[in-house]
Design a protein around this motif. Structure first.
Motif, PDB file in Angstrom:
ATOM      1  N   TYR A 285      35.291  22.595  34.537  1.00 34.25           N
ATOM      2  CA  TYR A 285      35.942  22.530  33.213  1.00 34.25           C
ATOM      3  C   TYR A 285      37.632  22.872  33.295  1.00 34.25           C
ATOM      4  CZ  TYR A 285      31.295  23.113  30.699  1.00 34.25           C
ATOM      5  OH  TYR A 285      30.211  22.915  30.464  1.00 34.25           O
TER       6      TYR A 285
ATOM      7  N   TRP B  83      38.958  21.148  27.755  1.00 30.95           N
ATOM      8  CA  TRP B  83      38.076  21.644  28.922  1.00 30.95           C
ATOM      9  C   TRP B  83      38.576  22.442  29.772  1.00 30.95           C
ATOM     10  CZ3 TRP B  83      34.755  18.400  30.696  1.00 30.95           C
ATOM     11  CH2 TRP B  83      34.520  17.186  30.544  1.00 30.95           C
TER      12      TRP B  83
ATOM     13  N   LEU C 107      33.954  17.039  24.654  1.00 27.52           N
ATOM     14  CA  LEU C 107      33.775  16.800  25.630  1.00 27.52           C
ATOM     15  C   LEU C 107      33.427  15.335  26.242  1.00 27.52           C
ATOM     16  CD1 LEU C 107      33.004  20.185  27.926  1.00 27.52           C
ATOM     17  CD2 LEU C 107      35.238  19.295  26.591  1.00 27.52           C
TER      18      LEU C 107
END
Length: 404
Positions: free
Chosen positions: A98, A59, A47
């Motif tokens: 996310y 993600w 990430l």
């Protein structure tokens, strides 16, 4: 040598990218195997790595793992098994962020050069089907005294239906009655976090959306006052007065205070006259009008209003206090004037016997009533009474008040 070095850097960069891609694949395997926390932990480096952070895949994996972990833990709760409300709540919150990050990154160019999405459909479905879970998660975290977590979960409940990233795919918001309850609860959570500004903002959102319980105004006004924002206090009081009228005299009093502070005496007077015409039996209105006249330095009219308030309701402690205070100040003024005029001892004693002491005694009668009716808020009342009994030479009553 420079060329070799450059090639070496390229090789290292390529190796790093390959390593991150391997991490993503491993996390994906954990996700499919139901090892949700392992998947979240393993995908973290991807990430932040420049080579993978711009891809939707890591993600999406982190977000779906968070949502799936929450679902598993929620199922445990429903069948009476132990589950960590705080941990599952934060997994859901993080999962939301996310997935929201993944959506705009989810563009794949196929062999014909056309742009398509790979994860967006599933992301939208996850957000729509688990929208209500954020309210449940907030309650779980509240129960575990994780007020910041509860606040954040409720923030997502409020934000998701209008999130521009989701657009027309956003889930439908709860009914307004439910949303205002959530906004109010979010304000309570922020209050527990000792963040008055955040709490006030949440209460104001609830008010703007139509939350109609007086409690929200009481809290919001209290917070605005503690934050030193008098304009906001007056603004909230005016909204509350329009909704509840004289149900709570504090609203009108605060509105009048706002007018007084701005020296808008005519507007304040008109407002009070209209309120009195509509509710002539409300003693507090006469009391407030007395305060207005005092602000205008018209003591005689102020006293008349306090007398009217006491006549209308003898048990209104504030009016009894204001009347007693006003009469006591008359006694002080008479004494000061006598000293300025240099009266002889005989003339001063006569004035004291015929004017000053009777005023003190009259003031004490009203102040004693105020003390009896509202002993819990009597500090100012007791200060006046001590001075009165001192001036009257009444040691017994002075000691009584001192020991009250």
């Amino acid at each position: 040598m420079k060329k070799l070095a450059f090639i070496g850097v390229c090789l290292l960069a390529g190796f790093a990218a390959t390593a991150q891609e391997a991490v993503v694949k491993e996390a994906e395997r954990d996700l499919k195997a139901g090892k949700y926390l392992d998947a979240i932990n393993k995908v973290q480096p991807a990430l932040t790595n420049p080579e993978t952070a711009k891809s939707a895949q890591p993600w999406y994996i982190a977000g779906k793992a968070g949502f799936d972990y929450y679902k598993d833990e929620y199922l445990k709760k429903t069948i009476g098994k132990e589950a960590d409300g705080k941990k599952m709540g934060h997994a859901l919150i993080d999962g939301y962020h996310y997935l929201i990050t993944a959506l705009p990154l989810d563009t794949v160019i196929n062999e014909k050069g056309k742009a398509k999405t790979k994860y967006s459909k599933d992301i939208i479905k996850l957000l729509q089907t688990q929208y209500s879970d954020f309210n449940n998660a907030a309650v779980f975290m509240w129960d575990e005294k994780d007020f910041k977590g509860a606040y954040d979960a409720w923030d997502i409940v409020i934000d998701m239906p209008v999130n521009p990233v989701l657009g027309k795919n956003a889930p439908e918001a709860f009914p307004d009655s439910t949303m205002t309850d959530i906004m109010f609860n979010q304000g309570l959570a922020a209050w527990q976090m000792d963040s008055l500004a955040m709490s006030l903002a949440a209460f104001e959102r609830a008010i703007a959306k139509g939350y109609d319980k007086p409690q929200v105004f009481e809290y919001a006004i209290n917070h605005a006052a503690r934050l030193g924002n008098n304009d906001k206090v007056f603004e909230l009081a005016e909204i509350a007065y329009k909704r509840f009228g004289n149900q709570n005299p504090l609203y009108l009093q605060l509105m009048i205070n706002g007018k007084i502070e701005k020296k808008e005496y005519e507007a304040a007077n008109k407002m009070l006259d209209e309120a009195i015409a509509a509710n002539p039996g409300d003693a507090q209105l006469y009391n407030i009008k007395g305060i207005l006249y005092e602000s205008m330095e018209d003591t005689a009219k102020a006293k008349a209003m306090y007398e009217k308030a006491v006549e209308t309701n003898p048990n209104l402690a504030q009016a009894q206090y204001n009347l007693g205070r006003t009469i006591c100040n008359e006694a002080y003024a008479a004494s000061d004037k006598a000293q300025e005029e240099n009266l002889s001892n005989n003339d001063f004693m006569k004035l004291r016997t015929e004017v000053i002491n009777p005023l003190f005694k009259q003031a004490a009668e009203h102040l004693e009533i105020a003390l009896k009716v509202d002993p819990d808020n009597s500090q100012d009342v007791r200060t006046y009474l001590r001075n009165i009994y001192y001036n009257l030479g009444d040691d017994e009553n002075m000691k009584r008040i001192e020991n009250f």
